[in-house]
Scaffold this motif. Sequence first.
Motif, PDB file in Angstrom:
ATOM      1  N   PHE A  41       0.813  -1.225   0.000  1.00  0.00           N
ATOM      2  CA  PHE A  41       0.000   0.000   0.000  1.00  0.00           C
ATOM      3  C   PHE A  41       0.848   1.277   0.000  1.00  0.00           C
ATOM      4  CE2 PHE A  41      -3.028  -2.841   2.598  1.00  0.00           C
ATOM      5  CZ  PHE A  41      -3.464  -3.474   1.443  1.00  0.00           C
TER       6      PHE A  41
ATOM      7  N   TYR B 298       1.533   2.066  -3.482  1.00  0.00           N
ATOM      8  CA  TYR B 298       0.547   1.135  -4.038  1.00  0.00           C
ATOM      9  C   TYR B 298       0.714   1.064  -5.556  1.00  0.00           C
ATOM     10  CZ  TYR B 298      -1.870   5.637  -4.515  1.00  0.00           C
ATOM     11  OH  TYR B 298      -2.177   6.937  -4.793  1.00  0.00           O
TER      12      TYR B 298
ATOM     13  N   HIS C 143      -6.697   9.612   3.277  1.00  0.00           N
ATOM     14  CA  HIS C 143      -6.999   8.258   2.795  1.00  0.00           C
ATOM     15  C   HIS C 143      -7.210   8.215   1.282  1.00  0.00           C
ATOM     16  CE1 HIS C 143      -7.931   7.905   7.050  1.00  0.00           C
ATOM     17  NE2 HIS C 143      -7.921   6.600   6.925  1.00  0.00           N
TER      18      HIS C 143
ATOM     19  N   ASN D 177      -8.803  -4.005  -4.233  1.00  0.00           N
ATOM     20  CA  ASN D 177      -8.098  -5.174  -3.716  1.00  0.00           C
ATOM     21  C   ASN D 177      -7.530  -5.923  -4.923  1.00  0.00           C
ATOM     22  OD1 ASN D 177      -7.387  -7.745  -2.767  1.00  0.00           O
ATOM     23  ND2 ASN D 177      -8.963  -7.701  -1.180  1.00  0.00           N
TER      24      ASN D 177
ATOM     25  N   LEU E 229     -10.349  -1.169  -0.885  1.00  0.00           N
ATOM     26  CA  LEU E 229      -9.519  -0.959   0.305  1.00  0.00           C
ATOM     27  C   LEU E 229      -9.415   0.539   0.553  1.00  0.00           C
ATOM     28  CD1 LEU E 229      -6.563  -3.371  -0.555  1.00  0.00           C
ATOM     29  CD2 LEU E 229      -8.628  -3.887   0.768  1.00  0.00           C
TER      30      LEU E 229
ATOM     31  N   VAL F 197      -7.186   3.040   2.412  1.00  0.00           N
ATOM     32  CA  VAL F 197      -5.830   2.919   2.934  1.00  0.00           C
ATOM     33  C   VAL F 197      -5.325   4.288   3.386  1.00  0.00           C
ATOM     34  CG1 VAL F 197      -3.486   2.358   2.161  1.00  0.00           C
ATOM     35  CG2 VAL F 197      -5.402   0.953   1.410  1.00  0.00           C
TER      36      VAL F 197
ATOM     37  N   GLN G 248      -1.764  -1.565  11.562  1.00  0.00           N
ATOM     38  CA  GLN G 248      -3.128  -2.093  11.474  1.00  0.00           C
ATOM     39  C   GLN G 248      -3.742  -2.311  12.860  1.00  0.00           C
ATOM     40  OE1 GLN G 248      -4.924  -2.273   8.857  1.00  0.00           O
ATOM     41  NE2 GLN G 248      -6.526  -3.788   9.190  1.00  0.00           N
TER      42      GLN G 248
ATOM     43  N   ASP H  27     -10.359   7.966   9.924  1.00  0.00           N
ATOM     44  CA  ASP H  27     -10.629   6.653   9.317  1.00  0.00           C
ATOM     45  C   ASP H  27     -12.126   6.483   9.077  1.00  0.00           C
ATOM     46  OD1 ASP H  27      -7.905   5.636   9.485  1.00  0.00           O
ATOM     47  OD2 ASP H  27      -8.222   5.520  11.650  1.00  0.00           O
TER      48      ASP H  27
ATOM     49  N   TYR I   9     -13.021  -4.046   9.306  1.00  0.00           N
ATOM     50  CA  TYR I   9     -11.646  -3.818   9.747  1.00  0.00           C
ATOM     51  C   TYR I   9     -11.177  -5.062  10.480  1.00  0.00           C
ATOM     52  CZ  TYR I   9      -7.640  -1.201  11.591  1.00  0.00           C
ATOM     53  OH  TYR I   9      -6.371  -0.743  11.880  1.00  0.00           O
TER      54      TYR I   9
ATOM     55  N   LYS J 265      -2.341   0.284   7.732  1.00  0.00           N
ATOM     56  CA  LYS J 265      -3.760   0.419   8.088  1.00  0.00           C
ATOM     57  C   LYS J 265      -4.672   0.485   6.860  1.00  0.00           C
ATOM     58  CE  LYS J 265      -5.724   2.968  11.780  1.00  0.00           C
ATOM     59  NZ  LYS J 265      -5.993   4.290  12.377  1.00  0.00           N
ATOM     60  N   HIS J 266      -5.655  -0.413   6.839  1.00  0.00           N
ATOM     61  CA  HIS J 266      -6.609  -0.454   5.728  1.00  0.00           C
ATOM     62  C   HIS J 266      -7.969  -0.913   6.223  1.00  0.00           C
ATOM     63  CE1 HIS J 266      -4.659  -4.372   6.063  1.00  0.00           C
ATOM     64  NE2 HIS J 266      -5.718  -4.944   5.515  1.00  0.00           N
TER      65      HIS J 266
ATOM     66  N   GLN K 281     -11.861  -1.839   4.729  1.00  0.00           N
ATOM     67  CA  GLN K 281     -12.276  -2.489   3.489  1.00  0.00           C
ATOM     68  C   GLN K 281     -13.788  -2.359   3.318  1.00  0.00           C
ATOM     69  OE1 GLN K 281     -10.265  -6.310   2.884  1.00  0.00           O
ATOM     70  NE2 GLN K 281      -9.258  -6.098   4.860  1.00  0.00           N
TER      71      GLN K 281
END
Length: 306
Positions: A78, A81, A94, A99, A109, A111, A118, A126, A143, A156-157, A159
Amino acid sequence: MPVPPETPRTMRQAQPALAPGALWPAILERARHALSIGALQPIHTRQEALDDAGVRFGVRCVSSLAHKPPAGAAGNPFAPYEPELFVADISPTHVALLNKFPVIEHHLLIVTRRFEPQDSALAVGDFAALAACMAELNGLGFYNAGTSAGASQRHKHLQIVPLPLGPGEVEVPIEALLEDAPADAQPDRAPGLPFEHSFVRLNPALFGDPDNAGELLAEHYAALLRTASVALIMSDRGPMATQAYNLLVTRRWMLCVPRTQECFDSIRVNALGFAGSLLVKDEERLERVRRHGPLAVLRGVARARR
Ligand code: AMP
């Protein structure tokens, strides 16, 4: 507005917030292009429906593993990326990516631009990014907080997968066990869920107010962690959870499940498992899920209900 391709991918400047109506067309366009050049490598599965205690679980069994690298393979996918997987600038903090190895089509995702671990606590930013995407896309946000919660990447991602998720009638299979949960604004427990958790209903109108949605979701999240006895400690990287957990967010509810382990009988479980969608890598594991029953698999990776 997508960042022009010539912008260095690690040094993008903060972009304006997501333009209304732009996310879904961007996902479709990027997915089509990324697939055509081989940047997107879907994992093909066969889905079987398994009924357990009123929940119609979907269990996907892998039929081709594409070229997915082993979990925890060297490097951070990421940062930087792959530019072909970039979908949209969501906020100053962000970006949204496809994915690379989706089991579910159009799996997004969210990110952080800068590295954050994470297992660090989720913050207002977020949730603001998640809410901005969920306002545009009726999806399940989730998450996997820590490797024991099923996370394979340290960066940290959050989804999102589009709904409906499972093979049954309901949008999210586990909702069959959430019907009796209280309608309070405070987190509580859903009587039907046979493992420790905390649950709160949301007012879907919240997602129509992106300026406030991040803060409101962050408040619910803090209350869910407290109710599920997931403690936060202060580290030099900010607040961190003292144990792994899964967080699931729809426009109508949030669910937090503290985790004890990543696998049960070699079956890996992440947040999607608690939504009612399991993934197994071969027929042997599918047979184990049939034998134990999907809810026993979930109980095996969560705390016993008090
Ligand atoms: P998780 O396994 O829950 O931590 O989610 C991380 C996701 O990132 C996995 O579902 C992977 O398929 C996906 N992934 C791995 N490598 C890449 C990559 N280079 N670009 C985008 N997604 C990736």
